[in-house]
Scaffold this active site. Structure first.
Site, PDB file in Angstrom:
ATOM      1  N   GLY A 138      35.797  52.261  36.866  1.00  0.00           N
ATOM      2  CA  GLY A 138      35.222  50.920  36.862  1.00  0.00           C
ATOM      3  C   GLY A 138      35.565  50.169  35.590  1.00  0.00           C
ATOM      4  O   GLY A 138      36.504  50.524  34.854  1.00  0.00           O
TER       5      GLY A 138
ATOM      6  N   CYS B 253      44.878  36.126  46.026  1.00  0.00           N
ATOM      7  CA  CYS B 253      44.830  35.152  44.921  1.00  0.00           C
ATOM      8  C   CYS B 253      45.536  33.856  45.279  1.00  0.00           C
ATOM      9  O   CYS B 253      45.161  32.793  44.819  1.00  0.00           O
ATOM     10  CB  CYS B 253      45.468  35.758  43.674  1.00  0.00           C
ATOM     11  SG  CYS B 253      47.159  36.327  43.928  1.00  0.00           S
TER      12      CYS B 253
ATOM     13  N   LYS C  63      44.739  52.165  35.913  1.00  0.00           N
ATOM     14  CA  LYS C  63      43.377  52.250  36.432  1.00  0.00           C
ATOM     15  C   LYS C  63      43.258  51.353  37.670  1.00  0.00           C
ATOM     16  O   LYS C  63      43.115  50.132  37.556  1.00  0.00           O
ATOM     17  CB  LYS C  63      42.363  51.792  35.370  1.00  0.00           C
ATOM     18  CG  LYS C  63      40.939  52.085  35.794  1.00  0.00           C
ATOM     19  CD  LYS C  63      39.925  51.117  35.243  1.00  0.00           C
ATOM     20  CE  LYS C  63      39.879  49.811  35.943  1.00  0.00           C
ATOM     21  NZ  LYS C  63      39.481  49.812  37.364  1.00  0.00           N
TER      22      LYS C  63
ATOM     23  N   GLU D 178      37.098  29.616  43.975  1.00  0.00           N
ATOM     24  CA  GLU D 178      37.884  30.554  44.768  1.00  0.00           C
ATOM     25  C   GLU D 178      36.895  31.247  45.712  1.00  0.00           C
ATOM     26  O   GLU D 178      35.898  31.811  45.251  1.00  0.00           O
ATOM     27  CB  GLU D 178      38.538  31.568  43.819  1.00  0.00           C
ATOM     28  CG  GLU D 178      39.422  32.567  44.517  1.00  0.00           C
ATOM     29  CD  GLU D 178      39.998  33.601  43.544  1.00  0.00           C
ATOM     30  OE1 GLU D 178      39.241  34.130  42.702  1.00  0.00           O
ATOM     31  OE2 GLU D 178      41.201  33.894  43.642  1.00  0.00           O
TER      32      GLU D 178
ATOM     33  N   GLU E  18      47.062  38.155  35.132  1.00  0.00           N
ATOM     34  CA  GLU E  18      47.392  37.536  36.421  1.00  0.00           C
ATOM     35  C   GLU E  18      46.084  37.380  37.175  1.00  0.00           C
ATOM     36  O   GLU E  18      45.543  38.354  37.704  1.00  0.00           O
ATOM     37  CB  GLU E  18      48.372  38.442  37.184  1.00  0.00           C
ATOM     38  CG  GLU E  18      49.665  38.743  36.431  1.00  0.00           C
ATOM     39  CD  GLU E  18      50.500  37.508  36.172  1.00  0.00           C
ATOM     40  OE1 GLU E  18      50.398  36.533  36.939  1.00  0.00           O
ATOM     41  OE2 GLU E  18      51.231  37.490  35.168  1.00  0.00           O
ATOM     42  N   LEU E  19      45.553  36.139  37.244  1.00  0.00           N
ATOM     43  CA  LEU E  19      44.163  35.946  37.679  1.00  0.00           C
ATOM     44  C   LEU E  19      44.074  35.159  38.999  1.00  0.00           C
ATOM     45  O   LEU E  19      45.006  35.137  39.761  1.00  0.00           O
ATOM     46  CB  LEU E  19      43.399  35.286  36.534  1.00  0.00           C
ATOM     47  CG  LEU E  19      43.620  35.978  35.166  1.00  0.00           C
ATOM     48  CD1 LEU E  19      42.899  35.232  34.063  1.00  0.00           C
ATOM     49  CD2 LEU E  19      43.197  37.441  35.208  1.00  0.00           C
ATOM     50  N   GLY E  20      42.930  34.570  39.230  1.00  0.00           N
ATOM     51  CA  GLY E  20      42.639  33.971  40.531  1.00  0.00           C
ATOM     52  C   GLY E  20      43.301  32.619  40.748  1.00  0.00           C
ATOM     53  O   GLY E  20      44.101  32.157  39.932  1.00  0.00           O
TER      54      GLY E  20
ATOM     55  N   GLY F 171      43.468  40.523  38.333  1.00  0.00           N
ATOM     56  CA  GLY F 171      42.087  40.500  38.817  1.00  0.00           C
ATOM     57  C   GLY F 171      41.485  39.129  38.635  1.00  0.00           C
ATOM     58  O   GLY F 171      42.193  38.119  38.565  1.00  0.00           O
ATOM     59  N   SER F 172      40.166  39.090  38.534  1.00  0.00           N
ATOM     60  CA  SER F 172      39.453  37.813  38.465  1.00  0.00           C
ATOM     61  C   SER F 172      39.595  37.160  37.084  1.00  0.00           C
ATOM     62  O   SER F 172      39.873  37.835  36.088  1.00  0.00           O
ATOM     63  CB  SER F 172      37.977  38.053  38.756  1.00  0.00           C
ATOM     64  OG  SER F 172      37.439  38.880  37.748  1.00  0.00           O
TER      65      SER F 172
HETATM   66  P1  NAD Z   1      37.900  42.030  39.159  1.00  0.00           P
HETATM   67  O1  NAD Z   1      38.361  41.293  37.964  1.00  0.00           O
HETATM   68  O2  NAD Z   1      36.450  42.204  39.360  1.00  0.00           O
HETATM   69  O3  NAD Z   1      38.553  43.485  39.218  1.00  0.00           O
HETATM   70  C1  NAD Z   1      39.951  43.696  39.079  1.00  0.00           C
HETATM   71  C2  NAD Z   1      40.185  44.972  38.298  1.00  0.00           C
HETATM   72  O4  NAD Z   1      39.690  44.803  36.978  1.00  0.00           O
HETATM   73  C3  NAD Z   1      39.464  46.203  38.847  1.00  0.00           C
HETATM   74  O5  NAD Z   1      40.283  47.328  38.648  1.00  0.00           O
HETATM   75  C4  NAD Z   1      38.224  46.276  37.990  1.00  0.00           C
HETATM   76  O6  NAD Z   1      37.666  47.572  37.921  1.00  0.00           O
HETATM   77  C5  NAD Z   1      38.776  45.839  36.648  1.00  0.00           C
HETATM   78  N1  NAD Z   1      37.795  45.257  35.724  1.00  0.00           N
HETATM   79  C6  NAD Z   1      36.741  44.467  36.021  1.00  0.00           C
HETATM   80  N2  NAD Z   1      36.079  44.124  34.878  1.00  0.00           N
HETATM   81  C7  NAD Z   1      36.762  44.685  33.850  1.00  0.00           C
HETATM   82  C8  NAD Z   1      36.582  44.701  32.435  1.00  0.00           C
HETATM   83  N3  NAD Z   1      35.567  44.081  31.846  1.00  0.00           N
HETATM   84  N4  NAD Z   1      37.478  45.382  31.683  1.00  0.00           N
HETATM   85  C9  NAD Z   1      38.518  46.021  32.253  1.00  0.00           C
HETATM   86  N5  NAD Z   1      38.715  46.072  33.600  1.00  0.00           N
HETATM   87  C10 NAD Z   1      37.851  45.407  34.388  1.00  0.00           C
HETATM   88  O7  NAD Z   1      38.569  41.288  40.392  1.00  0.00           O
HETATM   89  P2  NAD Z   1      38.173  41.357  41.927  1.00  0.00           P
HETATM   90  O8  NAD Z   1      37.178  40.293  42.180  1.00  0.00           O
HETATM   91  O9  NAD Z   1      37.876  42.711  42.378  1.00  0.00           O
HETATM   92  O10 NAD Z   1      39.605  40.943  42.521  1.00  0.00           O
HETATM   93  C11 NAD Z   1      39.872  39.745  43.035  1.00  0.00           C
HETATM   94  C12 NAD Z   1      40.359  38.762  41.986  1.00  0.00           C
HETATM   95  O11 NAD Z   1      41.675  39.103  41.570  1.00  0.00           O
HETATM   96  C13 NAD Z   1      40.458  37.367  42.530  1.00  0.00           C
HETATM   97  O12 NAD Z   1      40.004  36.439  41.581  1.00  0.00           O
HETATM   98  C14 NAD Z   1      41.939  37.208  42.778  1.00  0.00           C
HETATM   99  O13 NAD Z   1      42.379  35.877  42.818  1.00  0.00           O
HETATM  100  C15 NAD Z   1      42.522  37.972  41.648  1.00  0.00           C
HETATM  101  N6  NAD Z   1      43.906  38.353  41.941  1.00  0.00           N
HETATM  102  C16 NAD Z   1      44.931  37.822  41.197  1.00  0.00           C
HETATM  103  C17 NAD Z   1      46.259  38.123  41.518  1.00  0.00           C
HETATM  104  C18 NAD Z   1      47.421  37.544  40.753  1.00  0.00           C
HETATM  105  O14 NAD Z   1      48.520  38.094  40.817  1.00  0.00           O
HETATM  106  N7  NAD Z   1      47.260  36.448  40.044  1.00  0.00           N
HETATM  107  C19 NAD Z   1      46.522  38.983  42.570  1.00  0.00           C
HETATM  108  C20 NAD Z   1      45.445  39.502  43.284  1.00  0.00           C
HETATM  109  C21 NAD Z   1      44.149  39.204  42.954  1.00  0.00           C
END
Ligand code: NAD
Length: 490
Positions: free
Chosen positions: A215, A291, A182, A385, A257-259, A235-236
């Site tokens: 989403g 990130c 997704k 961040e 893998e987060l922020g 993601g976050s």
């Molecule tokens: P986000 O968490 O809002 O979204 C990331 C993904 O997760 C999207 O596909 C989104 O649709 C999905 N998502 C969101 N809420 C969800 C839920 N409740 N259940 C399942 N899926 C869900 O992140 P963002 O703000 O769009 O992206 C940026 C973040 O990602 C930053 O914090 C960044 O540091 C982090 N990031 C981490 C890495 C890493 O490798 N550690 C790499 C890139 C980005």
């Protein structure tokens, strides 16, 4: 096959659809793909809802045993073909990454190059030894082997959409899993369609890979689906915490893998020109939406003025604008909400006494490269961040104060230390609470051969890439074999 043409992506083949075994319509309708630089609608994709995720997961589970049984060399050759296609059509595909995610050309080409490297690394995993003989407790043959989990669900963000999707998808596939992916709804082409197209043309059997843009509702459906054995989430921290909670409730393996809030520490014996250029790259590349972006520039007070002056000059010479002009260093921020969030953090810092040395303003989605000096704990710019092009300069008196400032963060993703003395830089680096430590480099570094991941709020201790992939995307199975069954006392 559309080899070597400028229309490899072939919008007519999938416009308005998702890839669930093949291109097809989804239950939740369509989603417009919009260029964040100018609002142009580029195409549309099928928007997936929970029922589409369930259908994809069921099909993926049915396809998994045959995929895992295929000779590893055959799986590897499909992956290598996909990597070749990504490179052969790199110029065309980079154009999509530029338009859809607001990337400048250089960043889009990094995604193509690293995407192909990640896929080739994954192909090599298929050929690794996958077990060991164990000491016997009786006369039987006793061994352990690594087996795939089954179906892996991948969830990826918008910022490096191709690389951050493919690094999990390719490793999971190479090791015999099937995948439901997704991508972020803002980047469904770079993080989804491109991957479906290269694997489709590479001859991946139907049912092995599904790509369902959607989403949070679709993501949550993937995390609770009974046919999915593992989730690989990038993601976050907020999204990751929710994903971890749902996976925990459903007893699924989860990789988070987060922020990050990554410190670049510049010691007083660093070359100021080189150090300032490291800080500029780490803080401003892809508008700071990375990130591993340099979130704090910690500088020894003896050279703080020299570093600040150089960083300000650089920031003032980095134009922001539409990447398609090829005349800019910074593209757009992904959304208006994100622009407001950056502005709030900069305004908070200024209100609490930081000095705005460059930038601090935006023209619509285009946020100027910004330098704040005198950033301190208690300011949002120190704590959070930012995900925007903001270099936050923090002065320190001693190396141990630099360590203390860097380790205050709840995150623990990456850090860099720059010094003329490698031993001194290592002594500082050894004390940092991070998953990635770069001596004499800034914080933005990635690639397929290193185990990448974070500590604290940056993840759950899992890693992706290099030697970690076999550990993450397979599990042990203990096998014991007797020549014949024997009787027990009962
Ligand atoms: P986000 O968490 O809002 O979204 C990331 C993904 O997760 C999207 O596909 C989104 O649709 C999905 N998502 C969101 N809420 C969800 C839920 N409740 N259940 C399942 N899926 C869900 O992140 P963002 O703000 O769009 O992206 C940026 C973040 O990602 C930053 O914090 C960044 O540091 C982090 N990031 C981490 C890495 C890493 O490798 N550690 C790499 C890139 C980005």
């Amino acid at each position: 096959m559309n080899m070597h043409t400028a229309n490899f992506i072939d919008v007519g083949r999938w416009n308005g659809q998702a890839y669930i075994s093949d291109w097809q319509r989804t239950s939740a309708g369509t989603l417009e793909v919009v260029d964040p630089a100018n609002g142009t609608v580029l195409c549309s994709v099928g928007l997936g809802g929970p029922s589409d995720i369930a259908r994809a997961a069921l099909t993926a589970r049915a396809a998994q045993p045959a995929w895992a049984k295929m000779l590893p060399a055959e799986r590897a050759s499909i992956l290598n073909r996909a990597a070749d296609l990504l490179e052969q059509h790199g110029t065309e595909l980079a154009g999509w990454i530029m338009r859809e995610s607001g990337s400048i050309h250089a960043k889009a080409m990094i995604e193509i190059e690293h995407g192909a490297l990640f896929i080739r690394h994954a192909a090599s995993l298929a050929m690794q030894p996958s077990g060991m003989f164990l000491p016997g407790m009786d006369g039987r043959t006793n061994y352990a082997r690594r087996v795939p989990h089954g179906v892996v669900g991948v969830i990826s963000p918008f910022n490096f959409p191709l690389v951050l999707s493919v690094r999990s998808i390719a490793a999971a596939l190479a090791l015999g899993n099937t995948v439901v992916h997704k991508p972020d709804p803002r980047t469904p082409v770079s993080g989804g369609v491109i991957i479906a197209r290269i694997f489709e043309e590479a001859g991946l059997p139907k049912g092995v890979l599904h790509i369902v843009p959607g989403g949070a509702d679709a993501g949550e459906a993937l995390c609770s689906d009974p046919n999915v054995a593992m989730i690989s989430f990038t993601g976050s921290a907020k999204g990751g915490a929710k994903v971890g909670e749902i996976c925990g409730r459903n007893l699924k393996r989860v990789q988070l893998e987060l922020g990050g809030k990554n410190a670049l520490i510049i010691l007083d014996d660093a070359d100021p020109d080189i150090a300032a250029s490291n800080a500029a790259w780490g803080a401003f590349l892809h508008q700071g939406q990375i990130c591993m972006a340099t979130g704090l520039v910690l500088v020894d007070r003896k050279i703080e003025a020299a570093i600040t002056e150089r960083l300000v000059t650089k920031a003032k010479h980095l134009p922001a604008g539409d990447p398609s002009t090829n005349q800019v260093a910074l593209g757009p921020i992904i959304s208006d909400a994100q622009v407001s969030s950056i502005q709030k953090i900069v305004d908070d810092a200024v209100a609490k006494g930081a000095k705005l040395m460059a930038g601090g303003t935006h023209d619509g989605r285009f946020y100027a490269a910004t330098v704040l000096s005198g950033v301190k704990p208690g300011m949002l710019a120190f704590e959070e961040e930012i995900f925007g092009p903001v270099a936050c300069i923090v002065g320190f008196e001693t190396d141990s104060e630099a360590v203390e400032l860097a380790n205050r963060s709840d995150y623990g993703l990456a850090a860099g230390v720059i010094s003329g003395n490698v031993g001194r830089a290592m002594a500082v680096g050894d004390q940092l609470n991070v998953g990635q430590l770069h001596i004499n480099d800034q914080t933005v570094n990635g690639g397929p051969y290193a185990p990448f991941g974070g500590r604290g709020k940056s993840g759950n201790g899992t890693r992706v890439g290099g030697p970690a992939d076999i550990e993450e995307f397979t599990q042990w199975q203990w096998v014991s074999v007797k020549d014949a069954a024997t009787a027990y006392p009962f």
